[in-house]
Design a protein around this motif. Structure first.
Motif, PDB file in Angstrom:
ATOM      1  N   LEU A 129      -0.820   0.445  -2.550  1.00 29.91           N
ATOM      2  CA  LEU A 129      -1.991  -0.296  -3.012  1.00 29.91           C
ATOM      3  C   LEU A 129      -2.192  -0.081  -4.500  1.00 29.91           C
ATOM      4  CD1 LEU A 129      -4.474  -2.037  -2.375  1.00 29.91           C
ATOM      5  CD2 LEU A 129      -5.714   0.064  -1.801  1.00 29.91           C
ATOM      6  N   HIS A 130      -2.050   1.163  -4.933  1.00 30.69           N
ATOM      7  CA  HIS A 130      -2.138   1.487  -6.360  1.00 30.69           C
ATOM      8  C   HIS A 130      -0.716   1.734  -6.875  1.00 30.69           C
ATOM      9  CE1 HIS A 130      -6.459   1.946  -5.803  1.00 30.69           C
ATOM     10  NE2 HIS A 130      -6.183   2.679  -4.736  1.00 30.69           N
ATOM     11  N   ALA A 131      -0.269   0.912  -7.782  1.00 29.47           N
ATOM     12  CA  ALA A 131       1.114   0.975  -8.252  1.00 29.47           C
ATOM     13  C   ALA A 131       1.409   2.328  -8.895  1.00 29.47           C
ATOM     14  CB  ALA A 131       1.385  -0.142  -9.250  1.00 29.47           C
ATOM     15  N   GLU A 132       2.579   2.888  -8.558  1.00 27.68           N
ATOM     16  CA  GLU A 132       3.051   4.135  -9.154  1.00 27.68           C
ATOM     17  C   GLU A 132       4.526   3.981  -9.499  1.00 27.68           C
ATOM     18  OE1 GLU A 132       1.991   7.938  -7.272  1.00 27.68           O
ATOM     19  OE2 GLU A 132       1.006   6.747  -5.709  1.00 27.68           O
ATOM     20  N   SER A 133       4.966   4.715 -10.497  1.00 24.99           N
ATOM     21  CA  SER A 133       6.385   4.714 -10.820  1.00 24.99           C
ATOM     22  C   SER A 133       7.145   5.447  -9.721  1.00 24.99           C
ATOM     23  CB  SER A 133       6.628   5.392 -12.169  1.00 24.99           C
ATOM     24  OG  SER A 133       6.125   6.717 -12.152  1.00 24.99           O
ATOM     25  N   ARG A 170       8.427  10.600  -0.193  1.00 24.16           N
ATOM     26  CA  ARG A 170       7.197  10.982  -0.906  1.00 24.16           C
ATOM     27  C   ARG A 170       5.994  10.885   0.024  1.00 24.16           C
ATOM     28  NH1 ARG A 170       6.513   7.780  -6.374  1.00 24.16           N
ATOM     29  NH2 ARG A 170       5.089   9.484  -6.856  1.00 24.16           N
ATOM     30  N   ASP A 171       5.955   9.853   0.869  1.00 22.51           N
ATOM     31  CA  ASP A 171       4.863   9.734   1.837  1.00 22.51           C
ATOM     32  C   ASP A 171       4.825  10.952   2.755  1.00 22.51           C
ATOM     33  OD1 ASP A 171       4.259   7.273   0.787  1.00 22.51           O
ATOM     34  OD2 ASP A 171       4.904   6.114   2.520  1.00 22.51           O
ATOM     35  N   ARG A 172       5.986  11.303   3.301  1.00 28.33           N
ATOM     36  CA  ARG A 172       6.062  12.474   4.189  1.00 28.33           C
ATOM     37  C   ARG A 172       5.571  13.718   3.477  1.00 28.33           C
ATOM     38  NH1 ARG A 172      11.794  14.308   4.487  1.00 28.33           N
ATOM     39  NH2 ARG A 172      11.116  14.956   2.414  1.00 28.33           N
ATOM     40  N   ASP A 173       5.994  13.917   2.239  1.00 26.62           N
ATOM     41  CA  ASP A 173       5.616  15.120   1.500  1.00 26.62           C
ATOM     42  C   ASP A 173       4.117  15.151   1.231  1.00 26.62           C
ATOM     43  OD1 ASP A 173       8.304  15.612   1.563  1.00 26.62           O
ATOM     44  OD2 ASP A 173       8.679  15.159  -0.545  1.00 26.62           O
ATOM     45  N   LEU A 198     -10.476   9.580   2.356  1.00 26.35           N
ATOM     46  CA  LEU A 198     -11.144  10.873   2.446  1.00 26.35           C
ATOM     47  C   LEU A 198     -10.391  12.013   1.762  1.00 26.35           C
ATOM     48  CD1 LEU A 198     -12.492  10.724   6.109  1.00 26.35           C
ATOM     49  CD2 LEU A 198     -13.666  10.159   3.975  1.00 26.35           C
ATOM     50  N   GLU A 199      -9.057  11.954   1.742  1.00 25.55           N
ATOM     51  CA  GLU A 199      -8.311  12.968   0.990  1.00 25.55           C
ATOM     52  C   GLU A 199      -8.576  12.773  -0.497  1.00 25.55           C
ATOM     53  OE1 GLU A 199      -6.066  15.591   1.482  1.00 25.55           O
ATOM     54  OE2 GLU A 199      -6.619  15.632   3.604  1.00 25.55           O
ATOM     55  N   GLU A 200      -9.025  13.821  -1.160  1.00 26.71           N
ATOM     56  CA  GLU A 200      -9.361  13.737  -2.590  1.00 26.71           C
ATOM     57  C   GLU A 200      -8.482  14.715  -3.354  1.00 26.71           C
ATOM     58  OE1 GLU A 200     -13.561  14.485  -2.718  1.00 26.71           O
ATOM     59  OE2 GLU A 200     -14.073  12.460  -2.014  1.00 26.71           O
ATOM     60  N   ARG A 201      -7.318  14.232  -3.782  1.00 28.02           N
ATOM     61  CA  ARG A 201      -6.327  15.099  -4.412  1.00 28.02           C
ATOM     62  C   ARG A 201      -5.847  14.558  -5.759  1.00 28.02           C
ATOM     63  NH1 ARG A 201      -4.221  18.671  -0.962  1.00 28.02           N
ATOM     64  NH2 ARG A 201      -2.255  18.826  -2.090  1.00 28.02           N
ATOM     65  N   TYR A 202      -5.873  13.236  -5.903  1.00 26.22           N
ATOM     66  CA  TYR A 202      -5.232  12.617  -7.057  1.00 26.22           C
ATOM     67  C   TYR A 202      -6.268  12.077  -8.038  1.00 26.22           C
ATOM     68  CZ  TYR A 202      -1.162  13.048  -4.078  1.00 26.22           C
ATOM     69  OH  TYR A 202      -0.174  13.549  -3.279  1.00 26.22           O
ATOM     70  N   ALA A 203      -5.917  12.077  -9.309  1.00 26.82           N
ATOM     71  CA  ALA A 203      -6.864  11.690 -10.359  1.00 26.82           C
ATOM     72  C   ALA A 203      -7.168  10.196 -10.354  1.00 26.82           C
ATOM     73  CB  ALA A 203      -6.310  12.100 -11.729  1.00 26.82           C
ATOM     74  N   GLU A 204      -6.201   9.376  -9.923  1.00 18.85           N
ATOM     75  CA  GLU A 204      -6.324   7.935 -10.113  1.00 18.85           C
ATOM     76  C   GLU A 204      -6.736   7.159  -8.871  1.00 18.85           C
ATOM     77  OE1 GLU A 204      -2.773   6.485 -11.930  1.00 18.85           O
ATOM     78  OE2 GLU A 204      -2.988   7.732 -13.713  1.00 18.85           O
ATOM     79  N   PHE A 205      -6.814   7.816  -7.715  1.00 21.58           N
ATOM     80  CA  PHE A 205      -7.180   7.087  -6.496  1.00 21.58           C
ATOM     81  C   PHE A 205      -7.632   8.074  -5.429  1.00 21.58           C
ATOM     82  CE2 PHE A 205      -2.520   7.529  -6.864  1.00 21.58           C
ATOM     83  CZ  PHE A 205      -2.266   8.412  -5.836  1.00 21.58           C
ATOM     84  N   LEU A 233      -4.105   9.156  -0.120  1.00 22.07           N
ATOM     85  CA  LEU A 233      -2.762   9.590  -0.502  1.00 22.07           C
ATOM     86  C   LEU A 233      -1.931   8.461  -1.106  1.00 22.07           C
ATOM     87  CD1 LEU A 233      -1.863  11.837   2.584  1.00 22.07           C
ATOM     88  CD2 LEU A 233      -2.998  12.482   0.447  1.00 22.07           C
ATOM     89  N   ASN A 234      -2.475   7.238  -1.095  1.00 21.51           N
ATOM     90  CA  ASN A 234      -1.762   6.089  -1.672  1.00 21.51           C
ATOM     91  C   ASN A 234      -0.350   5.974  -1.099  1.00 21.51           C
ATOM     92  OD1 ASN A 234      -1.799   3.801  -3.365  1.00 21.51           O
ATOM     93  ND2 ASN A 234      -0.623   4.884  -4.941  1.00 21.51           N
ATOM     94  N   LEU A 235      -0.264   5.938   0.215  1.00 21.81           N
ATOM     95  CA  LEU A 235       1.031   5.844   0.881  1.00 21.81           C
ATOM     96  C   LEU A 235       1.544   4.405   0.838  1.00 21.81           C
ATOM     97  CD1 LEU A 235       0.309   8.054   4.029  1.00 21.81           C
ATOM     98  CD2 LEU A 235       1.141   8.772   1.778  1.00 21.81           C
TER      99      LEU A 235
END
Length: 395
Positions: free
Chosen positions: A25-29, A39-42, A141-148, A151-153
C-alpha cells in the motif's frame, strides 16, 4: 543473481511469483537480498503481536502446563508444514510461511472462548472477528515504522491472511455481512474478496488443519482427556497407532504417540500433495491468475481425507473441546473478558496511556473498538493479571 536465478527455476509458473508481486500500500524500495515475501515473513516474526502468541491459549491456558501448544508453537508447526508442501509443489514457500505465521495474530487471550466473549460484548458495535483483527494488526495496530502504521505487507500476504479459508463474498454474503475492518481496508487496497486466494495461502489453510488436528490429539492424550484406546476406531489415526504398536511392541506411550502422530501428519501432507497435483493436472493453470479464477481451491484434501478429517474433528470436539475440565477454563475466560470489557468501556481512565487518551476522546462505538483492540492484544497471563488488578479489592 545466482540466488534469483535459482528461485525462478524452482517456482512453477502458477506459483505466486515474488517478482510479480502487486506491491505494498505504501511504496518501498526493494531489498537487494530478500524477496518481498521474505521481508513480509521477517516483519511478522519481529512484530509485537507475534511475540505475544507465546502466552496465548491454543486449547489449554498457559499456566496449565509447559508442554501444551500455545498459539506461537501452533503457528510455527503450521509454518513448517506449509513450507514443506509449498516447496514440494514448487510454490513460493516464503509466502506460504508468512501467511501461516500471520494467520492467528488476531486471536484474543484464552482462545475461542475469549473470542466468543469479546464478540458478544462487541455485538452492538460490529462484533469481533479474529481474521479481521489480524488484518487490523498487520495494517494498523503494529506501530514500528516511521512512515506508516502496521507492517505494510505485500498485497499477496494480506490477501492470504484474509482469504486463506476461501472467498469472503460467497453464498449470498455481501459487504454488509463482513467485518468493517476488512471492508474499510479494501477501499484503499482491494483484496478481491469475491475470489480465492493464491495457492500458497490455500496451502497455509490446510496446514492449519493438519497441525491442529494432530497436536490436539497429542495434547489431549498428555492431559488425560482420552487414552490411546479411544483413538483406535478413528480412521487413519487408529490405523497409525495400530501400525506403530505392531511394529514396536512394548513401546512406551510417549514414543508411541509421537511415532503415530508423525505418521498421521505425513499421510495428510501426502494426501494434500497428491490431490493438488491431480487438480493442477485437470486445470492446467498457466499463472496464479488462473488459480484464482478457478472458482474452487486447487489445494485440497481428497474426498476420503475430507471424511477422515470430519470424523477426527467430531471426536476432538466431543472428547476434548467440550470436556468438563476445559469448559470450566472457558467459563472463567469468558467472565474475565466480559468483566474487562465492561469496566474499561465505562471507565476508560483505567486504561494505560496512550490507550486512555484515545478512548477518552472517542465516541461510544469507537471507544468500544479501542477497548476490544486492547483486550484482544493481551496474553492469557496479562489478562488474568489485569483482571486481578482491577477487580481484587485487596490487590
Amino acid at each position: 543473481m545466482a540466488e534469483q536465478l535459482w528461485r525462478r527455476e524452482a517456482l512453477a509458473p502458477y506459483a505466486t511469483l515474488p517478482w510479480q508481486s502487486r506491491g505494498r500500500l505504501h511504496a518501498e524500495s526493494e531489498d537487494p537480498s530478500r524477496s518481498p515475501f521474505q521481508r513480509d515473513r521477517d516483519r511478522i516474526i519481529h512484530s509485537t503481536a507475534f511475540r505475544r502468541l507465546k502466552h496465548k491459549t491454543q486449547v489449554f491456558v498457559y499456566h496449565e502446563g509447559d508442554h501444551y501448544r500455545t498459539r506461537l508453537t501452533h503457528s510455527l508447526e503450521v509454518a513448517q508444514i506449509a513450507r514443506t508442501i509449498c516447496r514440494t509443489l514448487h510454490l513460493d514457500e516464503d509466502l506460504g510461511e508468512a501467511v501461516a505465521l500471520a494467520h492467528d495474530l488476531g486471536h484474543t487471550p484464552f482462545g475461542h472462548a475469549g473470542e466468543e466473549a469479546l464478540h458478544a460484548a462487541m455485538k452492538p458495535f460490529g462484533g469481533f472477528d479474529h481474521n479481521a483483527q489480524t488484518l487490523r494488526i498487520l495494517t494498523k495496530l503494529e506501530e514500528r515504522y516511521a512512515e506508516f502504521n502496521g507492517l505494510n505487507l505485500t498485497w499477496e500476504t494480506l490477501e492470504g491472511a484474509v482469504k486463506h479459508n476461501g472467498p469472503l463474498l460467497k453464498d449470498g454474503r455481501t459487504l454488509e455481512d463482513l467485518p468493517a475492518a476488512i471492508v474499510e481496508y479494501c477501499q484503499d487496497h482491494d483484496l478481491e474478496l469475491e475470489g480465492h486466494a493464491g495457492p500458497e495461502a490455500q496451502v497455509a489453510a490446510l496446514s492449519d488443519d493438519i497441525a491442529y488436528n494432530n497436536h490436539d490429539i497429542d495434547d489431549g492424550l498428555r492431559a488425560g482427556l482420552f487414552g490411546v484406546a479411544d483413538l483406535l476406531d478413528l480412521p487413519l489415526v487408529g490405523e497409525m497407532f495400530a501400525l506403530v504398536s505392531k511394529k514396536y511392541p512394548g513401546l512406551g506411550e510417549s514414543r508411541l504417540v509421537h511415532e503415530a502422530v508423525r505418521r498421521v501428519i505425513n499421510a495428510m501432507v501426502e494426501d494434500v500433495m497428491a490431490e493438488t497435483r491431480r487438480r493442477l493436472a485437470d486445470a492446467k493453470p498457466k499463472s496464479v491468475v488462473d488459480i484464482r479464477a478457478l472458482g474452487r481451491p486447487v489445494v485440497a484434501f481428497s474426498e476420503r481425507m475430507v471424511e477422515t478429517d470430519r470424523v477426527v474433528k467430531k471426536f476432538l470436539y466431543g472428547r476434548m473441546y467440550e470436556h468438563w475440565h476445559l469448559n470450566r477454563s472457558h467459563s472463567k475466560a469468558r467472565r474475565v473478558v466480559m468483566d474487562l470489557f465492561g469496566l474499561l468501556c465505562a471507565e476508560p481512565n483505567c486504561l494505560p496511556p496512550p490507550w486512555r487518551e484515545r478512548a477518552e476522546a472517542a465516541e461510544r462505538a469507537a471507544r468500544a473498538r479501542i477497548v476490544a483492540d486492547y483486550i484482544a492484544g493481551m496474553t492469557d497471563r496479562y489478562a488474568l493479571d489485569e483482571h486481578r488488578r482491577l477487580f481484587d479489592l485487596y490487590n
